[in-house]
Scaffold this motif. Sequence first.
Motif, PDB file in Angstrom:
ATOM      1  N   ASN A   1       0.834  -1.191   0.000  1.00  0.00           N
ATOM      2  CA  ASN A   1       0.000   0.000   0.000  1.00  0.00           C
ATOM      3  C   ASN A   1       0.877   1.253   0.000  1.00  0.00           C
ATOM      4  O   ASN A   1       1.473   1.594   1.005  1.00  0.00           O
TER       5      ASN A   1
ATOM      6  N   SER B   1       0.228   4.317  -0.033  1.00  0.00           N
ATOM      7  CA  SER B   1      -0.196   5.508   0.693  1.00  0.00           C
ATOM      8  C   SER B   1       0.131   5.437   2.181  1.00  0.00           C
ATOM      9  O   SER B   1       0.001   6.412   2.884  1.00  0.00           O
ATOM     10  N   VAL B   2       0.535   4.252   2.646  1.00  0.00           N
ATOM     11  CA  VAL B   2       0.863   4.144   4.063  1.00  0.00           C
ATOM     12  C   VAL B   2       2.309   4.597   4.291  1.00  0.00           C
ATOM     13  O   VAL B   2       3.221   4.112   3.667  1.00  0.00           O
TER      14      VAL B   2
HETATM   15  C1  LIG Z   1      -3.920   1.899   1.915  1.00  0.00           C
HETATM   16  O1  LIG Z   1      -3.999   2.350   3.246  1.00  0.00           O
HETATM   17  C2  LIG Z   1      -4.937   3.421   3.453  1.00  0.00           C
HETATM   18  C3  LIG Z   1      -4.801   3.921   4.886  1.00  0.00           C
HETATM   19  O2  LIG Z   1      -4.576   2.897   5.792  1.00  0.00           O
HETATM   20  C4  LIG Z   1      -6.353   2.868   3.137  1.00  0.00           C
HETATM   21  O3  LIG Z   1      -7.298   3.926   3.324  1.00  0.00           O
HETATM   22  C5  LIG Z   1      -6.387   2.377   1.706  1.00  0.00           C
HETATM   23  O4  LIG Z   1      -7.626   1.793   1.437  1.00  0.00           O
HETATM   24  C6  LIG Z   1      -5.270   1.338   1.449  1.00  0.00           C
HETATM   25  N1  LIG Z   1      -5.209   0.997   0.046  1.00  0.00           N
HETATM   26  C7  LIG Z   1      -5.072  -0.255  -0.389  1.00  0.00           C
HETATM   27  C8  LIG Z   1      -4.973  -0.398  -1.866  1.00  0.00           C
HETATM   28  O5  LIG Z   1      -4.993  -1.184   0.366  1.00  0.00           O
END
Ligand SMILES: *[C@@H]1O[C@H](CO)[C@@H](O)[C@H](O)[C@H]1NC(C)=O
Length: 308
Positions: A146, A148-149
């Motif tokens: 992920n 965005s983390v």
């Molecule tokens: C990535 O992490 C964010 C925050 O924890 C979450 O909102 C998002 O859905 C995640 N994206 C995926 C592709 O797992």
Amino acid sequence: MQLTTHNILPCLTTTKLTIVSLFLLFSPSRTTSQACKNTCGTIPIKYPFGTGSGCGDPRFQTRVTCNNQHLTFITHTGSYPVTDIDYSNQIIHITDPSMSTCTCTQPSKGFSLDWDAPFTFHDNTVFALLNCDVTLSPIFKSDRNNDSVSPACDSTSGSRVCERLNSCQAVSRLGIPVSTCCVYAPVDLGPSFEMDLRKLNCESYAGLYGFKELPDNPDAWKYGVAIKYKFNFDNEYPPMCGNCEKSNGVCGYEGPYNSFVCNCRSGINSTTDCLFEATWNGCSKFLHNSNDGLWMYALAWLLTWMLV
Ligand SMILES: *[C@@H]1O[C@H](CO)[C@@H](O)[C@H](O)[C@H]1NC(C)=O
Ligand SMILES: *[C@@H]1O[C@H](CO)[C@@H](O)[C@H](O)[C@H]1NC(C)=O
């Protein structure tokens, strides 16, 4: 009452004694009682830092301290020696005796700033986390699954730092793959960022700066942490303090209301500056430099005069 030699003598002697005492009291002395010093060891100390309580800006007093001529930077993760302070760019450089470098590797608990302290990481600071457990460490997980983390490893310049570090003899001796190294760009993470190596499943870390200047030479990197500080919200140097320092005083804040004091060389605190000392200095400089001998001569003469 008649004034005879008999009863005037003790009186005269007292006068003489008083004169001699006054003479000794005002004799030039090289020791000062200045509460705030303008150096700590070899490091010059200026606002906002100080060498003791009441010296410098109170917000910095418990975070940067001078103990036995050693300037120390304190956070909840430990005490770190300050190597230098770049006053014009507002940067403190510190070292962490527990971190790894190109010449030495060792386990560490990590490094963090206090969230409420007036410090941030300088852009030049790079943290390389070494020997991380790729399967357990959250930094690698977030990187893969992920984007965005955060925090996540910096894969652009980061891989270069890791590669170069792995070429250092001390690191290569560990025989750990470059892929277990992760580079943080702490600037983005802010002061509340916690580099807890146990939680991150990493064995040790290297903090470094000077990578941009010499990206290919890990021997030339400076190992430590570059930290920025601000004077206050507007980052304005207090003009009163500027005047105090210009007159060789040291800025301090004292009392329940943190009122400004200019701590002068003689130990006298002024509410403005130490310009009044310039005249004294001229006087005592004259006595020190050209006439230490003359002073002793005068003292000997006075003592003789007192005894006859
Ligand atoms: C990535 O992490 C964010 C925050 O924890 C979450 O909102 C998002 O859905 C995640 N994206 C995926 C592709 O797992
Ligand atoms: C002068 O100021 C310093 C720093 O605030 C303080 O530590 C010291 O006690 C003061 N000295 C006097 C004589 O008031």
